[in-house]
Every structure is written in structure tokens, then in C-alpha cells.
Design an enzyme around this catalytic site. Structure first.
Site, PDB file in Angstrom:
ATOM      1  N   ARG A   1       1.128  -5.012  -5.309  1.00 24.41           N
ATOM      2  CA  ARG A   1       1.323  -6.211  -4.484  1.00 24.41           C
ATOM      3  C   ARG A   1       1.600  -7.335  -5.476  1.00 24.41           C
ATOM      4  NH1 ARG A   1      -3.040  -3.639  -1.214  1.00 24.41           N
ATOM      5  NH2 ARG A   1      -1.970  -2.830   0.603  1.00 24.41           N
TER       6      ARG A   1
ATOM      7  N   GLY B   1       0.834  -1.212   0.000  1.00 22.57           N
ATOM      8  CA  GLY B   1       0.000   0.000   0.000  1.00 22.57           C
ATOM      9  C   GLY B   1       0.861   1.252   0.000  1.00 22.57           C
TER      10      GLY B   1
ATOM     11  N   ARG C   1     -25.972  14.292  16.844  1.00 23.63           N
ATOM     12  CA  ARG C   1     -25.844  12.875  16.482  1.00 23.63           C
ATOM     13  C   ARG C   1     -24.585  12.247  17.056  1.00 23.63           C
ATOM     14  NH1 ARG C   1     -27.052  13.606  10.040  1.00 23.63           N
ATOM     15  NH2 ARG C   1     -29.298  13.286  10.116  1.00 23.63           N
TER      16      ARG C   1
ATOM     17  N   ARG D   1     -24.619   7.909  12.733  1.00 23.91           N
ATOM     18  CA  ARG D   1     -24.206   7.719  11.342  1.00 23.91           C
ATOM     19  C   ARG D   1     -22.828   7.068  11.318  1.00 23.91           C
ATOM     20  NH1 ARG D   1     -28.753   8.834  10.623  1.00 23.91           N
ATOM     21  NH2 ARG D   1     -29.689  10.419   9.267  1.00 23.91           N
TER      22      ARG D   1
ATOM     23  N   ASP E   1      -0.012   2.567   8.524  1.00 23.05           N
ATOM     24  CA  ASP E   1      -0.496   1.823   9.701  1.00 23.05           C
ATOM     25  C   ASP E   1       0.424   1.864  10.922  1.00 23.05           C
ATOM     26  OD1 ASP E   1      -2.524   1.051   7.957  1.00 23.05           O
ATOM     27  OD2 ASP E   1      -1.551  -0.848   7.449  1.00 23.05           O
TER      28      ASP E   1
ATOM     29  N   ARG F   1      -5.248  -1.664   9.256  1.00 18.06           N
ATOM     30  CA  ARG F   1      -5.239  -3.122   9.058  1.00 18.06           C
ATOM     31  C   ARG F   1      -5.502  -3.837  10.380  1.00 18.06           C
ATOM     32  NH1 ARG F   1      -3.613  -5.855   4.465  1.00 18.06           N
ATOM     33  NH2 ARG F   1      -2.348  -4.165   3.686  1.00 18.06           N
TER      34      ARG F   1
ATOM     35  N   THR G   1       4.326   2.811   5.468  1.00 18.27           N
ATOM     36  CA  THR G   1       2.917   2.421   5.564  1.00 18.27           C
ATOM     37  C   THR G   1       2.227   3.363   6.545  1.00 18.27           C
ATOM     38  OG1 THR G   1       1.365   0.794   6.449  1.00 18.27           O
ATOM     39  CG2 THR G   1       3.607   0.568   7.192  1.00 18.27           C
TER      40      THR G   1
ATOM     41  N   ASP H   1       2.588  -0.254  11.646  1.00 16.69           N
ATOM     42  CA  ASP H   1       2.516  -1.604  12.217  1.00 16.69           C
ATOM     43  C   ASP H   1       3.794  -2.412  11.959  1.00 16.69           C
ATOM     44  OD1 ASP H   1       2.193  -1.843   9.497  1.00 16.69           O
ATOM     45  OD2 ASP H   1       0.500  -3.216   9.586  1.00 16.69           O
TER      46      ASP H   1
ATOM     47  N   HIS I   1      -9.772   5.236   1.710  1.00 17.34           N
ATOM     48  CA  HIS I   1      -8.473   5.518   1.096  1.00 17.34           C
ATOM     49  C   HIS I   1      -8.066   6.983   1.076  1.00 17.34           C
ATOM     50  CE1 HIS I   1      -9.136   1.383  -0.085  1.00 17.34           C
ATOM     51  NE2 HIS I   1      -7.820   1.311  -0.234  1.00 17.34           N
TER      52      HIS I   1
ATOM     53  N   VAL J   1      16.744   8.763  -1.632  1.00 10.40           N
ATOM     54  CA  VAL J   1      17.589   7.642  -2.090  1.00 10.40           C
ATOM     55  C   VAL J   1      18.305   8.054  -3.383  1.00 10.40           C
ATOM     56  CG1 VAL J   1      17.482   5.306  -3.092  1.00 10.40           C
ATOM     57  CG2 VAL J   1      16.193   5.827  -1.008  1.00 10.40           C
TER      58      VAL J   1
ATOM     59  N   ASP K   1       6.006  -5.145   5.937  1.00 13.75           N
ATOM     60  CA  ASP K   1       6.559  -6.468   6.264  1.00 13.75           C
ATOM     61  C   ASP K   1       6.728  -7.408   5.072  1.00 13.75           C
ATOM     62  OD1 ASP K   1       6.782  -5.887   8.854  1.00 13.75           O
ATOM     63  OD2 ASP K   1       5.082  -7.107   9.537  1.00 13.75           O
TER      64      ASP K   1
ATOM     65  N   MET L   1      -8.360   3.495   9.139  1.00 16.73           N
ATOM     66  CA  MET L   1      -7.526   2.381   8.675  1.00 16.73           C
ATOM     67  C   MET L   1      -6.519   1.934   9.742  1.00 16.73           C
ATOM     68  SD  MET L   1      -6.607   2.938   4.689  1.00 16.73           S
ATOM     69  CE  MET L   1      -7.732   2.379   3.408  1.00 16.73           C
TER      70      MET L   1
ATOM     71  N   ARG M   1      -4.880   7.659   2.733  1.00 14.60           N
ATOM     72  CA  ARG M   1      -3.572   7.309   2.157  1.00 14.60           C
ATOM     73  C   ARG M   1      -3.005   8.406   1.256  1.00 14.60           C
ATOM     74  NH1 ARG M   1      -4.039   1.325   1.123  1.00 14.60           N
ATOM     75  NH2 ARG M   1      -3.396   1.726  -0.995  1.00 14.60           N
TER      76      ARG M   1
HETATM   77  P1  ADP Z   1       0.872  -4.111   2.495  1.00 14.37           P
HETATM   78  O1  ADP Z   1       0.832  -4.324   3.985  1.00 14.37           O
HETATM   79  O2  ADP Z   1       0.357  -2.805   2.064  1.00 14.37           O
HETATM   80  O3  ADP Z   1       0.351  -5.275   1.696  1.00 14.37           O
HETATM   81  P2  ADP Z   1       3.574  -5.049   2.316  1.00 14.37           P
HETATM   82  O4  ADP Z   1       4.811  -4.300   2.373  1.00 14.37           O
HETATM   83  O5  ADP Z   1       3.321  -6.061   3.361  1.00 14.37           O
HETATM   84  O6  ADP Z   1       2.412  -4.011   2.180  1.00 14.37           O
HETATM   85  O7  ADP Z   1       3.577  -5.683   0.871  1.00 14.37           O
HETATM   86  C1  ADP Z   1       3.154  -6.919   0.542  1.00 14.37           C
HETATM   87  C2  ADP Z   1       3.778  -7.211  -0.797  1.00 14.37           C
HETATM   88  O8  ADP Z   1       5.157  -7.553  -0.640  1.00 14.37           O
HETATM   89  C3  ADP Z   1       3.211  -8.431  -1.475  1.00 14.37           C
HETATM   90  O9  ADP Z   1       2.042  -8.176  -2.168  1.00 14.37           O
HETATM   91  C4  ADP Z   1       4.322  -8.786  -2.430  1.00 14.37           C
HETATM   92  O10 ADP Z   1       4.315  -7.993  -3.570  1.00 14.37           O
HETATM   93  C5  ADP Z   1       5.562  -8.367  -1.694  1.00 14.37           C
HETATM   94  N1  ADP Z   1       6.311  -9.558  -1.283  1.00 14.37           N
HETATM   95  C6  ADP Z   1       7.465  -9.910  -1.836  1.00 14.37           C
HETATM   96  N2  ADP Z   1       7.942 -11.037  -1.288  1.00 14.37           N
HETATM   97  C7  ADP Z   1       7.067 -11.419  -0.349  1.00 14.37           C
HETATM   98  C8  ADP Z   1       7.012 -12.506   0.572  1.00 14.37           C
HETATM   99  N3  ADP Z   1       7.978 -13.428   0.612  1.00 14.37           N
HETATM  100  N4  ADP Z   1       5.944 -12.577   1.401  1.00 14.37           N
HETATM  101  C9  ADP Z   1       4.987 -11.628   1.369  1.00 14.37           C
HETATM  102  N5  ADP Z   1       5.004 -10.567   0.528  1.00 14.37           N
HETATM  103  C10 ADP Z   1       6.009 -10.467  -0.333  1.00 14.37           C
HETATM  104  O1  F6P Z   2      -1.526  -0.971   4.810  1.00 14.70           O
HETATM  105  C1  F6P Z   2      -2.164   0.203   4.433  1.00 14.70           C
HETATM  106  C2  F6P Z   2      -3.639  -0.030   4.238  1.00 14.70           C
HETATM  107  O2  F6P Z   2      -4.231   1.201   3.847  1.00 14.70           O
HETATM  108  C3  F6P Z   2      -4.372  -0.611   5.446  1.00 14.70           C
HETATM  109  O3  F6P Z   2      -4.638   0.355   6.423  1.00 14.70           O
HETATM  110  C4  F6P Z   2      -5.582  -1.184   4.795  1.00 14.70           C
HETATM  111  O4  F6P Z   2      -6.071  -2.288   5.545  1.00 14.70           O
HETATM  112  C5  F6P Z   2      -5.081  -1.651   3.460  1.00 14.70           C
HETATM  113  O5  F6P Z   2      -3.870  -0.972   3.223  1.00 14.70           O
HETATM  114  C6  F6P Z   2      -6.022  -1.386   2.325  1.00 14.70           C
HETATM  115  O6  F6P Z   2      -5.485  -1.946   1.185  1.00 14.70           O
HETATM  116  P1  F6P Z   2      -6.024  -1.707  -0.295  1.00 14.70           P
HETATM  117  O7  F6P Z   2      -5.340  -0.477  -0.805  1.00 14.70           O
HETATM  118  O8  F6P Z   2      -5.593  -2.927  -1.022  1.00 14.70           O
HETATM  119  O9  F6P Z   2      -7.495  -1.526  -0.219  1.00 14.70           O
END
Ligand code: ADP
Ligand code: F6P
Length: 321
Positions: free
Chosen positions: A74, A13, A164, A245, A129, A173, A127, A131, A251, A25, A105, A171, A254
Site C-alpha cells: 500500500r 491486499g 458449543r 468460542r 472481498d 472489510r 481482492t 467489494d 489472514h 498479462v 478501488d 474478512m 488470503r
Molecule cells: P486494499 O483495499 O487492499 O487497500 P486497494 O486496491 O484499495 O487495496 O489499494 C490501496 C492502495 O492503492 C493504496 O495503499 C495505494 O498504494 C494505492 N493508491 C494509489 N493511488 C491512490 C489514490 N489516489 N487513492 C487511494 N489509493 C491509492
Molecule cells: O481487502 C482485503 C483484506 O483482507 C480485507 O478483507 C481486510 O479488511 C484487509 O484486507 C486486511 O488488511 P491487512 O492485510 O492490511 O491486514
């Protein structure tokens, strides 16, 4: 002799401040004598050769922009080892001596795999989050929370006029960091997070009490990890008689221009990541500990546990009515 190249990618994300990190960078690497390659759409770009050279001008006018100019995705294919090996070969063919991976992660797991396949990678936590276990702070968190607070302040106005209850989902996660900080900042009567068990009957009782004490607008912040926001709003209305409500902020959280905090931390972490790669050090995540930027082994980073700020949660319950 051909210059060595450093690649940079954003994965998972997006988060405000990712552009500032890409810029840092790029500019740091160029000043240290490297060429820089922007790998587009996360690991997809690496596997499918979707890469663009980044020079000083290519990253100008982006420090203030949300999103990521090199796109993000992803990429499930990258979880397969044969694709990691394929990507490592592509890096070697392109004379890439290291990659900076900005994401969460999952992205760091990919970076660890790629390091194992012979391409040193350094992760930067990006991110909204917050997290990521190994870092007190993740790029995008501050901007997202400021957006949430701005939105809830607007909901507060209309909730006040109509007397109200606004039940607002934010968000995060599986984490309630955004919820507890924004709930405290917006005077929420209750904050519901996945880390702490709550009793809905006690929440209803509290809402009745604050209304009896004269409070016009009532705000309940629900972390997405708790969910059921519409249902909660319906229950509040049914059991308190207060019109309610549900709003799922979604999003919008973000996007937007990164705050000063996100720009500074993104710049600092981007600089630090290139310093590591310059020394040939990979398989590391850059994080923040006791307010300072540091680095840690990726596997160790992934196995750490991040505490939830229970004190903040308690303060919220004690001072927000
Ligand atoms: P998010 O929490 O927004 O999904 P992450 O940084 O956790 O963000 O990204 C997940 C993405 O990392 C996966 O969709 C994939 O593209 C990439 N990725 C690459 N290698 C791995 C792996 N071994 N396990 C999980 N995700 C991986
Ligand atoms: O990790 C960032 C985040 O916005 C979370 O807070 C949320 O659960 C998720 O991504 C939403 O993902 P997507 O963009 O795939 O809807």
C-alpha cells in the site's frame, strides 16, 4: 527498434489468483510482441525503480500459487500528484506504453491518475472481498470463500463434540459478501453483516430455539465490518448458557492455491486487459457483468454502487437453523 513494454503490478491486499493474472498479462503481451516489466511492491516499484523483466519462463509454475510473485504494497506516496508525474516520467523513460494494475478501488484511483499523466492503465479487480462496484466478481473471492468454508467445517466438528456455539469472524472489510455466502454454505444459525441491521436479542432467541430443537453445534458468522466478535461470543454464552468460542479467521483467508474459478477469471481478465492496451486504450477497469468480461471507464467504475445480495441473506435465515 526497441520493443514497446507493458508493465504489470499488484497493489493493496493480495488475493489468490493474482499470480494467474500476472501470468496471463505477461504471456498475452509477449505473444502480441511486447516486452513485459514486473513492477514490484505496487506503485512503490514504479516510484523507486524496483522492476524486473518478465519473460515466458519467469511466470511459469505460478498459476497454482497464492500470493503475488511481484509482491504487493500500500503506497501512500502515490496519492500525491507530483509522485504520479514522477512515475509517468519513469514509465516514458522505460518505453512503457501501458500498465496493468491488479488490485482494488484505491489501486484504480492510482491507475486513473497515471492515465491522466499520460500512461494508459487498465485495472483488474483483485481482492478477496468482492467489494469492487463495477464487477460482479473479483479475483480471489472464490478461493477465500472455499478456505472459510473448510475452516468453519472444522470448527463445526469440535463445536459438535463440545455442544458449543462457534462465533466466527470472516474478512470482507466493509462488505458482507464473504459472510453471507459462507454462512449459507456452512448452515450458520445467524449471519451478521454490515449491510443489514440486526437485532442481537433476536439472534439470541434463535440460538435458544435451535438448541431447544436439539442442535448440538451452532455457528454464527460475523463479517469483520460488524466486528466485536469476542464480545458477541461472551454475550451468547451469558444469555443462552451455551458455551461459546470466538474465532477470527484472519489472514489465512488470503492464502492458498487459487480455485479453478479464480484461475480462469484471472486468465480471462489478464488477456482482456492486454487487448485494451494493445489498442492504446487506457483509463479502464476490466470487470464482469452478467457473467461476461467487459471494460468500463475508471471514474465511472468508482462511482458505481454494488448491491448486496439480500435474497441470499433471506434464504440463509429461512433454511439455516
Ligand atoms: P486494499 O483495499 O487492499 O487497500 P486497494 O486496491 O484499495 O487495496 O489499494 C490501496 C492502495 O492503492 C493504496 O495503499 C495505494 O498504494 C494505492 N493508491 C494509489 N493511488 C491512490 C489514490 N489516489 N487513492 C487511494 N489509493 C491509492
Ligand atoms: O481487502 C482485503 C483484506 O483482507 C480485507 O478483507 C481486510 O479488511 C484487509 O484486507 C486486511 O488488511 P491487512 O492485510 O492490511 O491486514
Amino acid at each position: 527498434m526497441e520493443k514497446k513494454k507493458i508493465g504489470v503490478l499488484t497493489s493493496g491486499g493480495d488475493a489468490p489468483g493474482m499470480n494467474a493474472a500476472v501470468r496471463a498479462v505477461t504471456r498475452t503481451a509477449i505473444s502480441k510482441g511486447f516486452e513485459v516489466i514486473g513492477i514490484r511492491r505496487g506503485y512503490n516499484g514504479l516510484l523507486h525503480g524496483d522492476m524486473v523483466p518478465l519473460d515466458v519462463a519467469a511466470v511459469s509454475d505460478i498459476i497454482q500459487r497464492g500470493g503475488t510473485m511481484i509482491y504487493t504494497a500500500r503506497c501512500l506516496e502515490f496519492k500525491e500528484w507530483e509522485n504520479v508525474v514522477k512515475a509517468a516520467d519513469i514509465c516514458k523513460e522505460n518505453n512503457m506504453c501501458g500498465i496493468v494494475v491488479i488490485g482494488g478501488d484505491g489501486s484504480f484511483r492510482g491507475a486513473a491518475d497515471l492515465s491522466k499523466a499520460g500512461v494508459p492503465c487498465v485495472g483488474i479487480p483483485g481482492t478477496i472481498d468482492n467489494d469492487i462496484q463495477c464487477s460482479e466478481y473479483t479475483i480471489g473471492y472464490d478461493t477465500a470463500m472455499n478456505t472459510v468454508v473448510e475452516m468453519i467445517d472444522k470448527l463445526r466438528d469440535t463445536s459438535h463434540s463440545h455442544e458449543r456455539c462457534a462465533v466466527v469472524e470472516v474478512m470482507g472489510r466493509h462488505a458482507g459478501h464473504i459472510a453471507v455466502n459462507t454462512g449459507l454454505s456452512c448452515g450458520a444459525t445467524a449471519v451478521l453483516v454490515p449491510e443489514i441491521e440486526f437485532d442481537m436479542n433476536a439472534v439470541i432467541k434463535r440460538i435458544k430455539e435451535v438448541r431447544a430443537a436439539g442442535k448440538k453445534q451452532i455457528i454464527i458468522v460475523v463479517a469483520e465490518g460488524v466486528g466485536h466478535t469476542e464480545e458477541i461470543a461472551r454475550r451468547v454464552e451469558a444469555e443462552t448458557g451455551i458455551e461459546s468460542r470466538a474465532t477470527i479467521l484472519g489472514h489465512v483467508q488470503r492464502g492458498g492455491a487459487p480455485t479453478v474459478r479464480d484461475r480462469v477469471i484471472a486468465s480471462e481478465m489478464g488477456y482482456y486487459a492486454v487487448e485494451l492496451l494493445e489498442k492504446g486504450i487506457g483509463n479502464r477497469v476490466v470487470g464482469m457483468k452478467d457473467g461476461k468480461v467487459y471494460d468500463v471507464d475508471i471514474q465511472e467504475a468508482l462511482s458505481m454502487k454494488k448491491p448486496f445480495n439480500e435474497r441470499l441473506y433471506r434464504i440463509c435465515n429461512e433454511i439455516n437453523f
